[in-house]
Design a protein around this motif. Structure first.
Motif, PDB file in Angstrom:
ATOM      1  N   UNK A   1      22.883  42.321  23.718  1.00 46.37           N
ATOM      2  CA  UNK A   1      21.526  41.858  23.494  1.00 46.37           C
ATOM      3  C   UNK A   1      21.196  41.896  22.006  1.00 46.37           C
ATOM      4  N   UNK A   2      20.402  40.950  21.566  1.00 45.02           N
ATOM      5  CA  UNK A   2      19.895  40.928  20.202  1.00 45.02           C
ATOM      6  C   UNK A   2      18.383  40.794  20.282  1.00 45.02           C
ATOM      7  N   UNK A   3      17.691  41.502  19.412  1.00 47.23           N
ATOM      8  CA  UNK A   3      16.231  41.502  19.434  1.00 47.23           C
ATOM      9  C   UNK A   3      15.689  41.094  18.076  1.00 47.23           C
ATOM     10  N   UNK A   4      14.485  40.571  18.100  1.00 44.96           N
ATOM     11  CA  UNK A   4      13.795  40.270  16.854  1.00 44.96           C
ATOM     12  C   UNK A   4      12.353  40.746  16.988  1.00 44.96           C
ATOM     13  N   UNK A   5      12.040  41.797  16.276  1.00 44.77           N
ATOM     14  CA  UNK A   5      10.671  42.290  16.233  1.00 44.77           C
ATOM     15  C   UNK A   5       9.958  41.547  15.108  1.00 44.77           C
ATOM     16  N   UNK A   6       8.895  40.856  15.454  1.00 46.05           N
ATOM     17  CA  UNK A   6       8.160  40.046  14.484  1.00 46.05           C
ATOM     18  C   UNK A   6       6.762  40.604  14.336  1.00 46.05           C
ATOM     19  N   UNK A   7       6.453  41.078  13.160  1.00 48.12           N
ATOM     20  CA  UNK A   7       5.131  41.641  12.871  1.00 48.12           C
ATOM     21  C   UNK A   7       4.426  40.793  11.822  1.00 48.12           C
ATOM     22  N   UNK A   8       3.136  40.988  11.724  1.00 43.24           N
ATOM     23  CA  UNK A   8       2.330  40.266  10.730  1.00 43.24           C
ATOM     24  C   UNK A   8       2.620  38.771  10.765  1.00 43.24           C
ATOM     25  N   UNK A   9       2.603  38.216  11.948  1.00 41.73           N
ATOM     26  CA  UNK A   9       2.970  36.815  12.117  1.00 41.73           C
ATOM     27  C   UNK A   9       1.992  35.887  11.407  1.00 41.73           C
ATOM     28  N   UNK A  10       2.562  34.822  10.884  1.00 42.02           N
ATOM     29  CA  UNK A  10       1.796  33.813  10.157  1.00 42.02           C
ATOM     30  C   UNK A  10       1.940  32.474  10.893  1.00 42.02           C
ATOM     31  N   UNK A  11       1.007  31.563  10.708  1.00 42.14           N
ATOM     32  CA  UNK A  11       1.131  30.247  11.361  1.00 42.14           C
ATOM     33  C   UNK A  11       2.443  29.550  11.028  1.00 42.14           C
TER      34      UNK A  11
ATOM     35  N   UNK B   1      -1.261  37.605  12.300  1.00 38.20           N
ATOM     36  CA  UNK B   1      -1.337  39.047  12.117  1.00 38.20           C
ATOM     37  C   UNK B   1      -0.784  39.835  13.287  1.00 38.20           C
ATOM     38  N   UNK B   2      -0.550  39.152  14.396  1.00 36.86           N
ATOM     39  CA  UNK B   2      -0.046  39.818  15.585  1.00 36.86           C
ATOM     40  C   UNK B   2       1.456  39.992  15.577  1.00 36.86           C
ATOM     41  N   UNK B   3       1.964  40.483  16.699  1.00 38.41           N
ATOM     42  CA  UNK B   3       3.393  40.796  16.814  1.00 38.41           C
ATOM     43  C   UNK B   3       3.970  40.238  18.096  1.00 38.41           C
ATOM     44  N   UNK B   4       5.243  39.963  18.058  1.00 35.67           N
ATOM     45  CA  UNK B   4       6.017  39.585  19.231  1.00 35.67           C
ATOM     46  C   UNK B   4       7.406  40.193  19.105  1.00 35.67           C
ATOM     47  N   UNK B   5       8.013  40.413  20.238  1.00 35.55           N
ATOM     48  CA  UNK B   5       9.406  40.878  20.243  1.00 35.55           C
ATOM     49  C   UNK B   5      10.232  39.908  21.068  1.00 35.55           C
ATOM     50  N   UNK B   6      11.188  39.295  20.431  1.00 32.14           N
ATOM     51  CA  UNK B   6      12.067  38.352  21.099  1.00 32.14           C
ATOM     52  C   UNK B   6      13.339  39.069  21.541  1.00 32.14           C
ATOM     53  N   UNK B   7      13.891  38.606  22.644  1.00 30.70           N
ATOM     54  CA  UNK B   7      15.141  39.140  23.152  1.00 30.70           C
ATOM     55  C   UNK B   7      16.131  38.009  23.358  1.00 30.70           C
TER      56      UNK B   7
END
Length: 113
Positions: A76-86, A14-20
């Protein structure tokens, strides 16, 4: 050649991460860029891609939860990841689409349930 991903970590479901991703200009300028994921025991898969003009496309498994973006000036390229699942866990890499042989450094995403 540079392809260096960062921003991974451990997050609850359910959490979020932002990859760069920092890419070489020679790769970034001429190609679509993408984020790939390799889960344990699985082949590497393309989960998100972006064209040089900003058009995006996503794998069905991440559509509506992940957002790819790019900064043409900084390569740069980013990936915003929300509502993360296992099932989102794995090592994430950036590369061109189609990918070049060199994969660079990935970043590990761990999602706890």
């Amino acid at each position: 050649v540079q392809l260096q991903a960062s921003g991974g970590g451990l997050v609850q479901a359910g959490g979020s991460l932002r990859l760069s991703c920092a890419a070489s200009g020679s790769i970034f300028r001429l190609n679509e860029m993408g984020w790939y994921r390799q889960a344990p025991g699985n082949q590497r898969e393309l989960v998100a891609r972006i064209t040089t003009s900003g058009n995006t496309n996503y794998a069905d498994s991440v559509k509506g939860r992940f957002t790819i973006s790019g900064d043409n000036a900084k390569y740069m390229v980013y990936l915003q990841m929300n509502s993360l699942k296992p099932e989102d866990a794995g090592i994430y890499y950036c590369n061109s689409v189609p990918n070049i042989k060199y994969w660079g450094r990935g970043t590990l995403v761990t999602v706890s349930s």
